[in-house]
Design an enzyme around this catalytic site. Sequence first.
Site, mmCIF file in Angstrom:
data_model
loop_
_atom_site.group_PDB
_atom_site.id
_atom_site.type_symbol
_atom_site.label_atom_id
_atom_site.label_comp_id
_atom_site.label_asym_id
_atom_site.label_seq_id
_atom_site.Cartn_x
_atom_site.Cartn_y
_atom_site.Cartn_z
ATOM 1 N N ASP A 147 97.107 23.881 93.797
ATOM 2 C CA ASP A 147 97.888 22.567 93.079
ATOM 3 C C ASP A 147 96.910 21.272 93.888
ATOM 4 O O ASP A 147 97.381 20.572 93.161
ATOM 5 C CB ASP A 147 98.831 22.605 93.489
ATOM 6 C CG ASP A 147 100.374 23.714 93.245
ATOM 7 O OD1 ASP A 147 99.954 24.087 92.182
ATOM 8 O OD2 ASP A 147 101.631 23.534 93.164
ATOM 9 N N ASP A 181 94.985 18.436 91.450
ATOM 10 C CA ASP A 181 95.490 17.650 92.283
ATOM 11 C C ASP A 181 94.324 16.921 91.906
ATOM 12 O O ASP A 181 93.671 15.321 92.528
ATOM 13 C CB ASP A 181 95.682 16.854 93.158
ATOM 14 C CG ASP A 181 97.634 17.491 93.199
ATOM 15 O OD1 ASP A 181 98.407 17.111 91.565
ATOM 16 O OD2 ASP A 181 98.108 17.705 94.160
ATOM 17 N N SER A 214 119.258 20.882 58.078
ATOM 18 C CA SER A 214 119.891 21.941 58.949
ATOM 19 C C SER A 214 120.468 23.104 58.799
ATOM 20 O O SER A 214 119.766 23.332 57.080
ATOM 21 C CB SER A 214 120.753 20.977 60.115
ATOM 22 O OG SER A 214 122.031 20.733 58.690
ATOM 23 N N GLU A 269 114.304 35.562 64.445
ATOM 24 C CA GLU A 269 114.445 34.809 65.903
ATOM 25 C C GLU A 269 115.430 34.651 66.393
ATOM 26 O O GLU A 269 116.432 34.171 65.790
ATOM 27 C CB GLU A 269 113.540 34.057 65.261
ATOM 28 C CG GLU A 269 113.228 33.009 64.723
ATOM 29 C CD GLU A 269 112.388 32.111 63.783
ATOM 30 O OE1 GLU A 269 110.906 32.887 63.668
ATOM 31 O OE2 GLU A 269 112.085 30.717 64.383
ATOM 32 N N LYS A 300 117.678 31.781 68.365
ATOM 33 C CA LYS A 300 117.909 30.593 67.754
ATOM 34 C C LYS A 300 118.292 29.591 69.478
ATOM 35 O O LYS A 300 118.371 29.765 69.435
ATOM 36 C CB LYS A 300 119.805 30.228 67.512
ATOM 37 C CG LYS A 300 119.995 28.704 67.312
ATOM 38 C CD LYS A 300 120.463 28.561 65.940
ATOM 39 C CE LYS A 300 121.082 27.084 65.440
ATOM 40 N NZ LYS A 300 121.533 25.980 66.231
ATOM 41 N N TYR A 327 108.627 26.573 65.748
ATOM 42 C CA TYR A 327 109.210 27.023 64.539
ATOM 43 C C TYR A 327 109.493 27.586 63.531
ATOM 44 O O TYR A 327 109.996 28.227 62.299
ATOM 45 C CB TYR A 327 110.937 27.715 65.443
ATOM 46 C CG TYR A 327 111.530 26.513 64.915
ATOM 47 C CD1 TYR A 327 111.843 26.032 64.146
ATOM 48 C CD2 TYR A 327 112.252 26.443 66.216
ATOM 49 C CE1 TYR A 327 112.297 24.542 64.041
ATOM 50 C CE2 TYR A 327 113.187 24.943 66.236
ATOM 51 C CZ TYR A 327 113.075 24.002 65.280
ATOM 52 O OH TYR A 327 114.044 23.027 65.250
ATOM 53 N N LYS A 331 114.912 34.332 58.713
ATOM 54 C CA LYS A 331 114.699 33.351 57.537
ATOM 55 C C LYS A 331 113.527 34.473 56.277
ATOM 56 O O LYS A 331 113.084 35.027 56.581
ATOM 57 C CB LYS A 331 113.273 32.321 57.446
ATOM 58 C CG LYS A 331 113.670 31.304 59.006
ATOM 59 C CD LYS A 331 112.521 30.535 59.998
ATOM 60 C CE LYS A 331 113.205 29.938 60.606
ATOM 61 N NZ LYS A 331 112.956 29.568 62.257
ATOM 62 N N CYS A 375 142.395 25.410 105.226
ATOM 63 C CA CYS A 375 141.299 26.318 104.664
ATOM 64 C C CYS A 375 141.665 27.275 104.968
ATOM 65 O O CYS A 375 141.773 27.685 105.768
ATOM 66 C CB CYS A 375 140.165 26.878 105.743
ATOM 67 S SG CYS A 375 138.988 28.133 105.492
ATOM 68 N N CYS A 417 139.858 29.995 108.112
ATOM 69 C CA CYS A 417 140.357 29.522 109.823
ATOM 70 C C CYS A 417 141.195 28.375 110.248
ATOM 71 O O CYS A 417 141.520 28.362 110.997
ATOM 72 C CB CYS A 417 138.707 28.938 109.817
ATOM 73 S SG CYS A 417 138.636 26.860 109.673
ATOM 74 N N CYS A 420 136.284 23.085 103.375
ATOM 75 C CA CYS A 420 136.582 23.050 105.172
ATOM 76 C C CYS A 420 135.640 22.706 106.455
ATOM 77 O O CYS A 420 134.673 22.736 105.608
ATOM 78 C CB CYS A 420 136.605 24.584 105.298
ATOM 79 S SG CYS A 420 137.068 25.421 106.822
ATOM 80 N N CYS A 476 132.961 28.187 110.724
ATOM 81 C CA CYS A 476 134.361 28.618 109.670
ATOM 82 C C CYS A 476 133.803 30.135 109.801
ATOM 83 O O CYS A 476 132.602 29.997 109.398
ATOM 84 C CB CYS A 476 135.046 28.169 108.133
ATOM 85 S SG CYS A 476 135.834 29.460 107.631
HETATM 86 S S1 IVH Z 1 113.985 26.686 61.739
HETATM 87 C C1 IVH Z 1 115.399 24.259 57.873
HETATM 88 N N1 IVH Z 1 114.329 27.979 64.074
HETATM 89 O O1 IVH Z 1 118.675 24.853 64.242
HETATM 90 C C2 IVH Z 1 116.376 23.593 59.245
HETATM 91 N N2 IVH Z 1 115.752 26.211 63.827
HETATM 92 O O2 IVH Z 1 120.476 23.495 62.625
HETATM 93 C C3 IVH Z 1 114.432 24.833 59.793
HETATM 94 N N3 IVH Z 1 117.099 25.874 65.709
HETATM 95 O O3 IVH Z 1 118.306 21.098 64.693
HETATM 96 C C4 IVH Z 1 115.058 25.028 61.384
HETATM 97 N N4 IVH Z 1 116.177 27.501 67.364
HETATM 98 O O4 IVH Z 1 116.685 22.471 66.042
HETATM 99 C C5 IVH Z 1 114.332 27.620 63.074
HETATM 100 N N5 IVH Z 1 114.445 29.360 65.861
HETATM 101 C C6 IVH Z 1 115.068 28.387 64.962
HETATM 102 C C7 IVH Z 1 115.153 27.230 65.231
HETATM 103 C C8 IVH Z 1 116.174 26.438 65.148
HETATM 104 C C9 IVH Z 1 117.049 26.621 66.748
HETATM 105 C C10 IVH Z 1 117.803 24.927 65.851
HETATM 106 C C11 IVH Z 1 116.799 23.799 64.928
HETATM 107 C C12 IVH Z 1 118.079 22.843 64.213
HETATM 108 C C13 IVH Z 1 118.882 23.722 63.727
HETATM 109 C C14 IVH Z 1 119.122 23.892 62.703
#
Ligand code: IVH
Length: 672
Positions: A31, A35, A80, A112, A114, A224, A296, A414, A417, A432, A437
């Site tokens: 480190d 620095d 979403s 994958e 979430k 992702y 996906k 307590c 004790c 306590c 104790c």
């Molecule tokens: S793909 C079209 N992959 O989940 C949406 N989202 O509701 C494509 N999230 O707010 C999103 N892990 O932040 C994708 N492996 C993953 C994810 C992921 C977490 C979150 C993302 C989003 C929410 C989707």
Amino acid sequence: MNYKEKHKKLSIEIEQHNYNYHSLDKPTISDYQFDQLFNELLELESKHPELVTETSPSQRAGSTPLDKFSKVKHRTPMLSLQNSYSPDDILAFDERIKKFLNSDEDVEFICEPKLDGLALELVYEKGLLTKAITRGDGTTGEDVTLNTKTIKTIPLKIDAGAVPDVFELRGEVLLHKSDFESLNEGQLSQGLETFSNPRNAAAGTLRQLDSRVAATRPLRFYAYAPGVIDGHGADSHYQFLEAVNQLKIPNLIAKKIKKSAIIKKCKNAEEAVAHYHFIESVRDQLEFEIDGMVMKVNSFQLQQELGFVARSPRWATAAKYKPKQETTVIKDIVLQVGRTGALTPVAIMEPVFVGGVTITNATLHNESEIARKDVRIGDTVVVQRAGDVIPEVVEVVLKKRKKSSVAYEFPQKCPVCGTKAEKNEDEAVYRCPNLFCPAVVKESLKHFVSKKAMNIDKLGEQITKQLWTEGLVKTFSDIYTLKKEDILPLERQGEKSANNIIKSIDASRQPELSRFIYALGIRFVGEQTAKTLANYYQDVPSFLKATEEDLLALNDIGPKVASSITSSLSNKDFVKEVQNLLKNGVKIAKSDVTNASKKLKGLKFVITGSFDNYKRSDLKKTIEVNGGSSPGSVSKNTDYLIAGEAAGSKLKKAEDLGVKVLSIEQFLAMLD
Ligand code: IVH
């Protein structure tokens, strides 16, 4: 080499070290050496301000606070995912896709974790990171570029030849569980509010107006998905992730648990269901929190054909994990006494199988939580285990309450004790207050021998308990007088194990000062604070003489911690115990800390005004590294005032009190 070339070389070198340290977890320099390189870069940039570009590693330290974030429109909306909580929905999702595509053929999925953080979009233009935008309402987000540049795992530059001119990618910002714990420890030691979970901490940090604060918190990013898909050459989601990996942008494609990849290419929905269960089974072993699996459609072409419904893609879905809940009956409520004397009410229940383990205890947190949930002995309750947190009682099943039930009355003493319990006005917990104790001692011993403290690995919980019940170890220092003959008569101990215990005790006799201080278990003194203290005091006798004023002058130590330390140091028994440890053969090791310069040892510098090339916080650090301290105000105990531009009342006070005033140059000369 001219200064421009020098700057370029340093920048590349620093970014490589950032990558080694933060992404690979394999630093190749100390480190301190890092620095030095970083300071060299800052020095060059202060002499030649034109070198300060948007992607210089110096931007990783953050800059002056913003008034507010500006709004930026996403080139393509951030959507979403549809959520479900059952593996059956994975099969239904697959059915819907086949129906939409009018085909019976298996669809390949990428499955994958979430990630449980918050979404962020990165924009690289001609290979340079130019923008980072939060999801916002999906159409417009906030410009958090300055904060994002402090995330050390995100490259500020990528290979421009390998990506389109405008390259967008999306991912999740989060904190690793261990970093979250250290962050909270630091918050506590500065007397600040702690964060309730890693997600909140990450969100609070990414939306910090002061990027210098963000720079001190170890946020992570995992990519992702792409933003706008065109032009980056990948045909599938998997190929995209591989390309991202090539660019050294953090992602999870290479991550394995128990030799199995956490991101899996699944040939069909059945394999996806299997992977859903696999991820859940290794959930606790991941460094970060997740709340489900995302699946996906792999092919980008199929993704385009499938398109969107409302605000979600038809080609992806999230299968979440339920926090595991079950019902059971409370047989009793007992008080557990923690290392700091905290009295935590715990429900003792009929054994119940939740989330893969049988539990019999669940925390009820504190008196007001019991009252809020109106939990009574004999009640049927819902218990929950989420991730790796301690099981907790969620609620009472009132329909099943018996007429005879009586509300729980929180004991005033307590349970171990009998000392009268105390409660601070601003806290929810009773404690306590008795340092000796037996329950407090037992828990303290556990902490004392733990890995990050004295690291006496052969003194496990069982044997420590035995030694304690037999009266052989009543305090920390008793450990260092133990002989093989003391251990041999204990149950389940033989020649070999007794020898190992003694060896392991002997191996712990030369701790670094920071470990030693941490091991003492002073309230609010976590690992980080212990390091700060060790760095400043450098030996035990000086630490024992610490005063509140001194402590408050140290970076990262707030009033709450300072007063906790001084209250321990003014306790005769505590000090005696520390001395007994040394007397019984504990000897602080020489370490980096004790080799540090002592040029300013014991000197108090107050800093005032501003300086062209130095931040006050950096000066403060320089003072501490050299053994001095830097209180906030001038008093007759101040040794020097370092006065910069526009120094005001402090300068006057120093002159009135006859405190020596230094210019920054005079101060720096003291270090030469
Ligand atoms: S793909 C079209 N992959 O989940 C949406 N989202 O509701 C494509 N999230 O707010 C999103 N892990 O932040 C994708 N492996 C993953 C994810 C992921 C977490 C979150 C993302 C989003 C929410 C989707």
